[in-house]
Design a protein around this motif. Sequence first.
Motif, PDB file in Angstrom:
ATOM      1  N   GLY A 331       0.793  -1.219   0.000  1.00  0.00           N
ATOM      2  CA  GLY A 331       0.000   0.000   0.000  1.00  0.00           C
ATOM      3  C   GLY A 331       0.828   1.272   0.000  1.00  0.00           C
ATOM      4  O   GLY A 331       0.409   2.298  -0.558  1.00  0.00           O
ATOM      5  N   LEU A 332       2.011   1.231   0.626  1.00  0.00           N
ATOM      6  CA  LEU A 332       2.878   2.406   0.678  1.00  0.00           C
ATOM      7  C   LEU A 332       3.981   2.368  -0.376  1.00  0.00           C
ATOM      8  O   LEU A 332       4.786   3.301  -0.472  1.00  0.00           O
ATOM      9  CB  LEU A 332       3.512   2.533   2.063  1.00  0.00           C
ATOM     10  CG  LEU A 332       2.543   2.739   3.233  1.00  0.00           C
ATOM     11  CD1 LEU A 332       3.311   2.780   4.551  1.00  0.00           C
ATOM     12  CD2 LEU A 332       1.710   4.004   3.057  1.00  0.00           C
ATOM     13  N   GLY A 333       4.019   1.319  -1.175  1.00  0.00           N
ATOM     14  CA  GLY A 333       5.077   1.189  -2.174  1.00  0.00           C
ATOM     15  C   GLY A 333       4.962   2.239  -3.268  1.00  0.00           C
ATOM     16  O   GLY A 333       3.883   2.475  -3.809  1.00  0.00           O
ATOM     17  N   VAL A 334       6.079   2.874  -3.587  1.00  0.00           N
ATOM     18  CA  VAL A 334       6.138   3.887  -4.642  1.00  0.00           C
ATOM     19  C   VAL A 334       7.230   3.478  -5.629  1.00  0.00           C
ATOM     20  O   VAL A 334       8.382   3.259  -5.234  1.00  0.00           O
ATOM     21  CB  VAL A 334       6.462   5.288  -4.079  1.00  0.00           C
ATOM     22  CG1 VAL A 334       6.399   6.326  -5.197  1.00  0.00           C
ATOM     23  CG2 VAL A 334       5.515   5.661  -2.957  1.00  0.00           C
ATOM     24  N   ILE A 335       6.874   3.387  -6.897  1.00  0.00           N
ATOM     25  CA  ILE A 335       7.834   3.071  -7.954  1.00  0.00           C
ATOM     26  C   ILE A 335       8.243   4.371  -8.641  1.00  0.00           C
ATOM     27  O   ILE A 335       7.398   5.181  -9.009  1.00  0.00           O
ATOM     28  CB  ILE A 335       7.233   2.090  -8.972  1.00  0.00           C
ATOM     29  CG1 ILE A 335       6.940   0.743  -8.307  1.00  0.00           C
ATOM     30  CG2 ILE A 335       8.166   1.898 -10.165  1.00  0.00           C
ATOM     31  CD1 ILE A 335       6.194  -0.244  -9.200  1.00  0.00           C
ATOM     32  N   VAL A 336       9.528   4.577  -8.796  1.00  0.00           N
ATOM     33  CA  VAL A 336      10.065   5.750  -9.482  1.00  0.00           C
ATOM     34  C   VAL A 336      10.138   5.452 -10.973  1.00  0.00           C
ATOM     35  O   VAL A 336      10.647   4.397 -11.384  1.00  0.00           O
ATOM     36  CB  VAL A 336      11.465   6.104  -8.949  1.00  0.00           C
ATOM     37  CG1 VAL A 336      12.050   7.289  -9.715  1.00  0.00           C
ATOM     38  CG2 VAL A 336      11.408   6.407  -7.454  1.00  0.00           C
ATOM     39  N   ARG A 337       9.617   6.369 -11.782  1.00  0.00           N
ATOM     40  CA  ARG A 337       9.640   6.200 -13.241  1.00  0.00           C
ATOM     41  C   ARG A 337      10.213   7.464 -13.877  1.00  0.00           C
ATOM     42  O   ARG A 337       9.866   8.585 -13.474  1.00  0.00           O
ATOM     43  CB  ARG A 337       8.232   5.948 -13.773  1.00  0.00           C
ATOM     44  CG  ARG A 337       8.176   5.801 -15.292  1.00  0.00           C
ATOM     45  CD  ARG A 337       6.738   5.684 -15.781  1.00  0.00           C
ATOM     46  NE  ARG A 337       6.114   4.458 -15.316  1.00  0.00           N
ATOM     47  CZ  ARG A 337       4.803   4.227 -15.357  1.00  0.00           C
ATOM     48  NH1 ARG A 337       3.980   5.155 -15.821  1.00  0.00           N
ATOM     49  NH2 ARG A 337       4.311   3.084 -14.931  1.00  0.00           N
ATOM     50  N   THR A 338      11.050   7.293 -14.870  1.00  0.00           N
ATOM     51  CA  THR A 338      11.596   8.428 -15.611  1.00  0.00           C
ATOM     52  C   THR A 338      10.462   9.191 -16.297  1.00  0.00           C
ATOM     53  O   THR A 338       9.523   8.588 -16.820  1.00  0.00           O
ATOM     54  CB  THR A 338      12.602   7.936 -16.662  1.00  0.00           C
ATOM     55  OG1 THR A 338      13.634   7.199 -15.996  1.00  0.00           O
ATOM     56  CG2 THR A 338      13.227   9.092 -17.426  1.00  0.00           C
ATOM     57  N   GLY A 339      10.537  10.517 -16.311  1.00  0.00           N
ATOM     58  CA  GLY A 339       9.528  11.330 -16.982  1.00  0.00           C
ATOM     59  C   GLY A 339       9.809  11.445 -18.467  1.00  0.00           C
ATOM     60  O   GLY A 339      10.965  11.350 -18.916  1.00  0.00           O
ATOM     61  N   PRO A 340       8.768  11.654 -19.293  1.00  0.00           N
ATOM     62  CA  PRO A 340       8.975  11.642 -20.748  1.00  0.00           C
ATOM     63  C   PRO A 340       9.813  12.790 -21.278  1.00  0.00           C
ATOM     64  O   PRO A 340      10.505  12.625 -22.290  1.00  0.00           O
ATOM     65  CB  PRO A 340       7.544  11.702 -21.303  1.00  0.00           C
ATOM     66  CG  PRO A 340       6.735  12.300 -20.218  1.00  0.00           C
ATOM     67  CD  PRO A 340       7.350  11.829 -18.938  1.00  0.00           C
ATOM     68  N   TRP A 341       9.763  13.959 -20.628  1.00  0.00           N
ATOM     69  CA  TRP A 341      10.550  15.075 -21.142  1.00  0.00           C
ATOM     70  C   TRP A 341      12.048  14.793 -21.047  1.00  0.00           C
ATOM     71  O   TRP A 341      12.845  15.378 -21.790  1.00  0.00           O
ATOM     72  CB  TRP A 341      10.212  16.361 -20.389  1.00  0.00           C
ATOM     73  CG  TRP A 341       8.828  16.875 -20.698  1.00  0.00           C
ATOM     74  CD1 TRP A 341       7.755  16.868 -19.868  1.00  0.00           C
ATOM     75  CD2 TRP A 341       8.383  17.457 -21.917  1.00  0.00           C
ATOM     76  NE1 TRP A 341       6.653  17.410 -20.493  1.00  0.00           N
ATOM     77  CE2 TRP A 341       7.011  17.787 -21.749  1.00  0.00           C
ATOM     78  CE3 TRP A 341       8.996  17.734 -23.138  1.00  0.00           C
ATOM     79  CZ2 TRP A 341       6.257  18.379 -22.761  1.00  0.00           C
ATOM     80  CZ3 TRP A 341       8.233  18.332 -24.148  1.00  0.00           C
ATOM     81  CH2 TRP A 341       6.893  18.648 -23.957  1.00  0.00           C
ATOM     82  N   ALA A 342      12.419  13.868 -20.170  1.00  0.00           N
ATOM     83  CA  ALA A 342      13.839  13.537 -20.015  1.00  0.00           C
ATOM     84  C   ALA A 342      14.356  12.646 -21.143  1.00  0.00           C
ATOM     85  O   ALA A 342      15.568  12.569 -21.352  1.00  0.00           O
ATOM     86  CB  ALA A 342      14.067  12.840 -18.672  1.00  0.00           C
ATOM     87  N   VAL A 343      13.462  11.976 -21.864  1.00  0.00           N
ATOM     88  CA  VAL A 343      13.921  11.043 -22.902  1.00  0.00           C
ATOM     89  C   VAL A 343      13.594  11.517 -24.314  1.00  0.00           C
ATOM     90  O   VAL A 343      14.210  11.028 -25.272  1.00  0.00           O
ATOM     91  CB  VAL A 343      13.319   9.628 -22.682  1.00  0.00           C
ATOM     92  CG1 VAL A 343      13.667   9.104 -21.298  1.00  0.00           C
ATOM     93  CG2 VAL A 343      11.817   9.605 -22.904  1.00  0.00           C
ATOM     94  N   CYS A 344      12.660  12.423 -24.463  1.00  0.00           N
ATOM     95  CA  CYS A 344      12.326  12.914 -25.809  1.00  0.00           C
ATOM     96  C   CYS A 344      13.407  13.861 -26.316  1.00  0.00           C
ATOM     97  O   CYS A 344      14.027  14.592 -25.539  1.00  0.00           O
ATOM     98  CB  CYS A 344      10.976  13.623 -25.799  1.00  0.00           C
ATOM     99  SG  CYS A 344       9.577  12.497 -25.646  1.00  0.00           S
ATOM    100  N   GLY A 345      13.610  13.844 -27.617  1.00  0.00           N
ATOM    101  CA  GLY A 345      14.630  14.690 -28.211  1.00  0.00           C
ATOM    102  C   GLY A 345      14.241  16.156 -28.219  1.00  0.00           C
ATOM    103  O   GLY A 345      13.073  16.508 -28.003  1.00  0.00           O
ATOM    104  N   PRO A 346      15.205  17.042 -28.469  1.00  0.00           N
ATOM    105  CA  PRO A 346      14.911  18.482 -28.529  1.00  0.00           C
ATOM    106  C   PRO A 346      13.840  18.787 -29.570  1.00  0.00           C
ATOM    107  O   PRO A 346      13.859  18.241 -30.681  1.00  0.00           O
ATOM    108  CB  PRO A 346      16.266  19.093 -28.922  1.00  0.00           C
ATOM    109  CG  PRO A 346      17.290  18.072 -28.547  1.00  0.00           C
ATOM    110  CD  PRO A 346      16.626  16.743 -28.724  1.00  0.00           C
TER     111      PRO A 346
END
Length: 556
Positions: A331-346
């Motif tokens: 119930g308290l578990g939180v998974i960290v996920r990379t955000g999309p702006w960090a992987v999309c190109g300029p």
Amino acid sequence: MDRLLLDAQTLDPHTLDSHTLGPHAAPAEEAALGALLRCWLREVGGPRGHVHAAGPHLTLRVAGTPVRVRVRGGIALRFDGPPEHLAEGRWRPLDLPALVALVESELGREPDGGNEEFATQVRAGREAVAAILAARARAVPPADPWLASEQSLVAGHPFHPAPKAREGDGWLDYAPETHARFAPRLLGVRADLVAQEGDTAALDAFGGAPAGYVPLPAHPWQLDLLAAELRGPLADGRLVDLGTGPRAVVPTSSVRTVYDPGTGMCLKFSLDVRITNCVRKNAWYELSGAVELTRRLTPVFERLARRFPGTRWLPEPGYRSAALGTRLLEGLGVIVRTGPWAVCGPGTTPVLAGALAAGADGVPGAVLARRAADPVAWWEAYVERVAFPVLDAFFRHGVVLEAHVQNVLVGFDAAGWPVEAVFRDLEGAKLVAGRHDLTGLPGEVAGPLSYDAARGWNRVAYCLFVNHLAEVAATVAGTADGVLRSLWAVARESLERYVANHATGLDPLAPLTGLLAGAPLPAKANLGVRWARAADRSAGYVPVPNPLGPAEGERR
């Protein structure tokens, strides 16, 4: 955000009528009626031979009573006019209560019997849409174009009998469709009770904790749901409540996953709430599984990106929870996920595929303009960006990606062309059994990470072709049946090009070549699994017509 006076989950759905629901009753009714009717056409009427063409209409027999509908959009089943049913010798408009009664009458004859929850769930979905529309009318959408697309899915899954039904109270405060923002609560977990793996630095950015404790952001709704279980640990100091976090986060389309603008990362919380078919919690084995899959899929996506430039993904490098028994660990578990702006190109803007399938809301104007100006070329680029890496992941690497419309972001350049595909949510990603060495992993973690090849292909084919490409194609084509046929012809040519140019030496390709020969596509049976009150993982598939097959003149 102000609370709505109308909270659809705290009212008796049997007492709600068009007056109670207010000005949003009609679109809410239309959305709920359409979703249930699509399910019936796909899962029951079609397979039983109860659907017949009658001029511009399809006639469906439900419980011996004719229902007449006008549809377009191929397997996406977009309605061209209101459904009607034959009553007292006249065709009359079909409303949701009448359709629910017909469905209950027919499904109730099955050996498994009735389902006393079904009608309430369907009505709750309708009232949820009305409540969402009311809140949305007075809310301000996010300036971030990606978040605007995430928060645009008002009607939800088009082939689910109750796509927006949500359990519990207070859910509107956290609903992405209402443009909600909220600050997580911050807990301190005694250091010797912290359960975590991988890179969890993004969680530390939510604030400090007292000496001897580690910070843990928590979803306020989940804390309310866990109030009884939390009393003991909060009273004896195993946990401390550090109050509201320092900044607001933004819920994305899955409801429980949020974007943190402060770090540019996403956090996937647990929610012990049924949303569509699943209770959305981070099972303890999924916490470790996310980190393990991130490690294993990193080289796979590196190879996919070299073969298909523009392929991106959102790793899940770590999780954190509290070792206070299974209930609180999950119930308290939180998974960290990379955000999309960090992987999309300029210069690339990510847009949720679900928004592209649903229509114009939440889709940047440049994308709409380019799509309208040259739909066939736009679609060809779209299919290649999305489908090629998914197929290669399965055939070359033995990896099942759930490329449905909520798990794929499509990156567009400034001119509105699709140039990237971003895949996310490792909960649905699986490894094909026999293709990967899982020795050394605990059996409880390794087991849920694998599918056999047949099950894996069904999941790939359903998510990619039925849930994703069919829905986007129907939206691109609009009311032009000729355009829709052209789009599927181009998709077929693209897939043939994949086989010719990229699949040399891959074995077996039979599932894909079978589709190109016209084999039916598998569609997930959401109505069946909801009626049976079964877990989502037990959902079966029904065959649906395959628009990728050869044209009539090409068949032998």
